[in-house]
Design an enzyme around this catalytic site. Sequence first.
Site, PDB file in Angstrom:
ATOM      1  N   THR A 209       0.943  -1.440  -0.149  1.00 60.19           N
ATOM      2  CA  THR A 209      -0.038   0.222   0.157  1.00 60.19           C
ATOM      3  C   THR A 209       1.062   1.241   0.134  1.00 60.19           C
ATOM      4  O   THR A 209       0.078   2.339  -0.130  1.00 60.19           O
ATOM      5  CB  THR A 209      -1.039  -0.247   1.259  1.00 60.19           C
ATOM      6  N   GLU A 428     -17.027 -23.366 -18.127  1.00 59.12           N
ATOM      7  CA  GLU A 428     -16.881 -21.687 -18.067  1.00 59.12           C
ATOM      8  C   GLU A 428     -18.148 -21.124 -18.576  1.00 59.12           C
ATOM      9  O   GLU A 428     -18.538 -20.211 -17.895  1.00 59.12           O
ATOM     10  CB  GLU A 428     -15.782 -21.448 -18.878  1.00 59.12           C
TER      11      GLU A 428
END
Length: 623
Positions: A209, A428
Amino acid sequence: MNTPRSRVSLLSILFLAALVFIAFSTYYQRINTQEPLTINQVAADIQAGQVARLVTDNDTLTVIYRNGQERTAQKEPVATTIEQLLALGVTQEQLATNRIAVEVKPPSSSLWLLTALTYLLPIGILALVLWFVFRQAQGSNNAAMSFGKSRARMFTGESPQVTFKDVAGVQEAKVDLQEIVEFLKEPEKFVQLGARIPKGVLLVGRPGTGKTLLAKAVSGEAGVPFFSISGSEFVEMFVGVGASRVRDLFEQAKRHSPCIIFIDEIDAVGRQRGAGLGGSHDEREQTLNQMLVEMDGFDTDTSIIMIAATNRPDILDPALLRPGRFDRQVMLDAPDVKDREAILNVHARGKPLAKDVKLNVIARSTPGLVGADLENLVNEAAILAARRNKKTIGMDELQEAIERNMIGPERKTRIITPDEKTIVAYHEAGHAVVAHALPNCDPVHKVTIVPRGRAGGFVLALPDEDYTMISRAKLLDRMAFTLGGRAAEEIIFDDITSGAQSDLEHVTRVAREMVTRLGMSKELGPRVYGQKEELVFLGREISEQRDYSEAVAQKIDEEVHKLVVEALTRARKTLTKYKSHLHKVAKKLMEVETLSREEFEKLFPTPVPKRSGTPRLAGANSR
């Protein structure tokens, strides 16, 4: 400063010089050590008229013959050369100057030098060797004496390389740290009002971060010296070394006041005391105690601010977080879509982007990624563009970099049989149809059966907006979406494969979290079941304490099983309802292998309005 390599080189040169001198001396002595004549032979040669000149050098007699040959002889030191020759029968006439030149050689300075070097050079070489040995021992002693010195690296603030302009996406954190910068620049402004600036600032956030980058930016903005060190550099095997390094670090900081001390990964030394095990536990506690004393013992006029970074604030010692020490915590959360776009703009500086690149689109496609992930994404895109011999970075490279970041690289060389390709396509397609049909699932952005990483194919579902909370209904829909591939295999092939392994693991984990941690079970109610235990010195969870009975444990298993079965049932019902769309999407995937969001929605118009949701990457067909 003499390095070990330079010392070894100098010793080698001296050793070679000694060898050359010894060889020269040996050769010189050998050419001058012909078998000497006796004084009787010299007298006989003079009587025979063969000698042209005699040169006396102390007790050595050099005989030069008329044919140019030179020989040496030794005479008695008690008498002169003439006296000894006369005693051996040589007449005065034979020694007359017109027949033999008798000379006395003056002392040679080069001979004296050679003699001196013969004795002094070995002694000098031995002295140099001893000097180097003692110097090395002294250096080792100095290293031992400096073992307790601080290893912090100091950076001057005269030419800052990082400022707040180089840090994007953490506006709230920069506002909190702006006060630190103002205090370092103008401390009188705060002192006049009786304000006390925080002595310690703890940067808390998940890895990547930008905690370390933000600390450097504070130093760059303030223009003050910056001491950087890792928490693990304090702790050593020997007890007391860490505490000594802490004292030395703060002494250096006081000499360079005002300044900033930055300790990265402070949890390595600042963990809770009294709960650890292992041989270095006493050393770590003493180091932490010394750090607590130094932070609480600052003078009121000492402008030293301590900044630390960690991603584990829960294991830090409470004494470290109390007011007067680290009395301010700055949280660095994962960036939202606007912050991600700003971070992408920072990392895209100096990189040639194509005209079709839209960083706002890339920002919307990367929910959950932090600054380090986005920097790696742009770098991966640049590498892909260079590999393809392009002059600019395009959207194709950025999109592929996102997929590489989330799943892995494409496996183009993998051979897939027609039957396996059909199974993967329906698997999928089942994920995609369920996600598109249920109202609480995220929109489908991409469907592909191209192997990537460990997945035989995947469905990329991304939210249109970021948010931090998730409802029970959304979790249930996502579980059904995750099991859409398994449901499609059951409906189409009346059989199941191992391709849904990762889907089953994910759904089981989510269902258990809903029951035991989130209180989303109607049967067991709003309660947390089980307390996580953690050994502080390991820094990770190793067990879970059960605060419930065996009967409750059985109910938890039943609830988890119930949620998973209900999710699979919902997926079957949805695919049965939209079975024609399932066939259509699967056949298209077998033709083109990859479908974008627009191509998929042409095949299957949205049946219900979508709600906003958090990011989810699911349907990876693990093999």
